[in-house]
Design a protein around this motif. Structure first.
Motif, short mmCIF file in Angstrom:
data_model
loop_
_atom_site.label_atom_id
_atom_site.label_comp_id
_atom_site.label_asym_id
_atom_site.label_seq_id
_atom_site.Cartn_x
_atom_site.Cartn_y
_atom_site.Cartn_z
N ILE A 37 2.10 6.72 -7.03
CA ILE A 37 1.12 7.57 -7.71
C ILE A 37 1.28 9.04 -7.31
CG2 ILE A 37 -0.48 5.63 -7.97
CD1 ILE A 37 -2.38 7.13 -6.07
N ALA A 38 1.72 9.29 -6.06
CA ALA A 38 1.90 10.67 -5.60
C ALA A 38 3.29 11.21 -5.93
CB ALA A 38 1.66 10.77 -4.09
N ARG A 39 4.13 10.35 -6.53
CA ARG A 39 5.50 10.73 -6.91
C ARG A 39 6.29 11.24 -5.71
NH1 ARG A 39 4.23 7.84 -10.87
NH2 ARG A 39 4.58 8.52 -13.05
N GLU A 40 6.32 10.41 -4.66
CA GLU A 40 7.04 10.74 -3.44
C GLU A 40 8.07 9.66 -3.13
OE1 GLU A 40 4.15 11.42 -0.37
OE2 GLU A 40 3.36 13.22 -1.33
N LYS A 41 8.90 9.93 -2.12
CA LYS A 41 9.95 9.02 -1.65
C LYS A 41 10.83 8.58 -2.82
CE LYS A 41 8.42 8.80 2.66
NZ LYS A 41 9.15 9.17 3.85
N SER A 42 10.92 7.27 -3.10
CA SER A 42 11.82 6.78 -4.15
C SER A 42 11.32 7.08 -5.56
CB SER A 42 12.05 5.27 -3.98
OG SER A 42 10.83 4.57 -4.06
N THR A 101 -17.04 7.68 2.38
CA THR A 101 -16.81 6.73 3.48
C THR A 101 -15.57 5.87 3.33
OG1 THR A 101 -18.23 5.08 2.41
CG2 THR A 101 -19.28 6.57 3.99
N LYS A 102 -14.88 5.96 2.21
CA LYS A 102 -13.65 5.16 2.01
C LYS A 102 -12.47 6.11 1.80
CE LYS A 102 -16.26 1.57 -0.35
NZ LYS A 102 -16.48 0.94 -1.66
N ALA A 103 -11.33 5.75 2.39
CA ALA A 103 -10.14 6.60 2.33
C ALA A 103 -9.22 6.19 1.19
CB ALA A 103 -9.39 6.53 3.65
N GLY A 130 0.79 -1.23 0.00
CA GLY A 130 0.00 0.00 0.00
C GLY A 130 0.82 1.28 0.00
N ALA A 131 1.73 1.42 0.95
CA ALA A 131 2.50 2.67 1.08
C ALA A 131 3.36 2.90 -0.15
CB ALA A 131 3.36 2.63 2.34
N LYS A 132 3.96 1.84 -0.68
CA LYS A 132 4.82 1.98 -1.86
C LYS A 132 4.00 2.40 -3.09
CE LYS A 132 8.66 -0.13 -4.28
NZ LYS A 132 9.56 -1.28 -4.39
N ARG A 133 2.82 1.82 -3.25
CA ARG A 133 1.98 2.21 -4.38
C ARG A 133 1.53 3.65 -4.25
NH1 ARG A 133 1.02 1.58 -9.54
NH2 ARG A 133 2.11 -0.37 -9.07
N ARG A 134 1.21 4.07 -3.02
CA ARG A 134 0.83 5.47 -2.80
C ARG A 134 1.99 6.40 -3.12
NH1 ARG A 134 1.72 10.48 -0.12
NH2 ARG A 134 -0.28 11.54 -0.09
N ASP A 135 3.22 6.01 -2.75
CA ASP A 135 4.40 6.79 -3.11
C ASP A 135 4.51 6.93 -4.62
OD1 ASP A 135 5.13 7.03 -0.46
OD2 ASP A 135 6.70 5.51 -0.55
N SER A 191 -8.76 10.71 11.27
CA SER A 191 -7.96 11.78 11.90
C SER A 191 -6.55 11.33 12.28
CB SER A 191 -8.69 12.32 13.13
OG SER A 191 -8.84 11.30 14.10
N TRP A 192 -6.33 10.02 12.46
CA TRP A 192 -5.00 9.56 12.85
C TRP A 192 -4.00 9.52 11.68
CZ3 TRP A 192 -4.25 5.35 9.89
CH2 TRP A 192 -5.34 4.52 9.59
N ALA A 193 -4.49 9.71 10.47
CA ALA A 193 -3.59 9.69 9.30
C ALA A 193 -3.42 11.12 8.78
CB ALA A 193 -4.16 8.79 8.22
N LYS A 194 -2.20 11.65 8.86
CA LYS A 194 -1.99 13.03 8.39
C LYS A 194 -1.93 13.10 6.87
CE LYS A 194 3.02 12.78 9.02
NZ LYS A 194 4.12 13.08 9.91
N ASN A 195 -1.68 11.95 6.21
CA ASN A 195 -1.67 11.90 4.75
C ASN A 195 -1.94 10.47 4.30
OD1 ASN A 195 0.88 10.47 4.86
ND2 ASN A 195 1.87 12.46 5.16
N GLY A 196 -2.06 10.29 3.00
CA GLY A 196 -2.37 8.97 2.45
C GLY A 196 -1.28 7.95 2.72
N ARG A 197 -0.02 8.39 2.75
CA ARG A 197 1.06 7.45 3.02
C ARG A 197 0.91 6.85 4.42
NH1 ARG A 197 5.88 5.24 4.05
NH2 ARG A 197 6.94 4.61 2.15
N GLU A 198 0.60 7.70 5.38
CA GLU A 198 0.44 7.22 6.76
C GLU A 198 -0.74 6.26 6.85
OE1 GLU A 198 -0.42 9.45 10.88
OE2 GLU A 198 1.43 10.09 9.89
#
Length: 199
Positions: free
Chosen positions: A16-21, A95-97, A9-14, A41-48
């Motif tokens: 599509i958002a062109r972040e990290k590697s 209702t879905k993040a 999940g986190a890698k795929r989000r990186d 509220s506990w997730a400050k962004n999609g990666r988290e």
């Protein structure tokens, strides 16, 4: 449509958002826009959010669904951003993040732009009538008898591989509707269809 499992999940989000590697200068230039939506509220962004999904989702569980959607090259980036937000509202709702992103690069077969949208989201449904679940509970199995004690209910209406799933047909029609609304707002007579090529 495709799915991603625990640890992806986190890698795929990186990606599509062109972040990290995936934030190198050349690949970063392909990013037109990206937004996270419906995050607890506990997730400050999609990666988290997707990091938590990778950690707490069951071993073989689906962490995200991803749609890759061609967008109109006849329209401006601003107009396609409006279409992307419309698609999210029609398909995912409130209702879905998840995260969406628009990428643009030269098309291989024509002189036109290959502009497309990546839409990734969790199947977990946030019930507005229940207290928000912490990340440790959010992704565990749903408890029908005691909804406050289990995780968020999963939407299992989509199963990749089922060729005649009416939900998938509905999604295709909603995408076509959003794109056609964009064409109409731009004053263009072009229209697309969500039907199969055969139809």
């Amino acid at each position: 449509m495709s799915t991603g499992h625990k640890g992806q999940g986190a890698k795929r989000r990186d990606y599509i958002a062109r972040e990290k590697s995936f934030s190198g200068e050349k690949i970063k230039q392909e990013l037109v826009a990206t937004e996270d939506f419906n995050l607890p509220s506990w997730a400050k962004n999609g990666r988290e959010f997707f990091e938590a999904a990778d950690k707490f989702e069951r071993r073989n569980g689906v962490v995200f669904r991803q749609l890759i959607i061609a967008l109109p090259c006849e329209l401006s980036h601003e107009e396609n951003i409006k279409i992307a937000r419309n698609i999210v509202q029609k398909i995912v709702g409130n209702t879905k993040a998840g995260t969406w992103a628009i990428h643009s690069k030269p098309a291989f077969t024509t002189n036109k732009e290959n502009i497309h949208m990546h839409l990734m989201y969790s199947d977990r449904i946030q019930n507005p009538n229940l207290k928000e679940k912490p990340k440790e509970l959010y992704f565990i199995r749903y408890n029908a008898k005691h909804p406050n004690e289990g995780g968020c209910l999963k939407d299992n209406s989509l199963q990749v591989g089922r060729r005649k799933n009416p939900v998938m047909n509905n999604i295709r029609n909603q995408i076509a509707e959003a794109i056609n609304e964009g064409y109409k707002c731009a004053g263009l007579d072009i229209r697309v269809s969500g039907k199969t090529l055969e139809a």
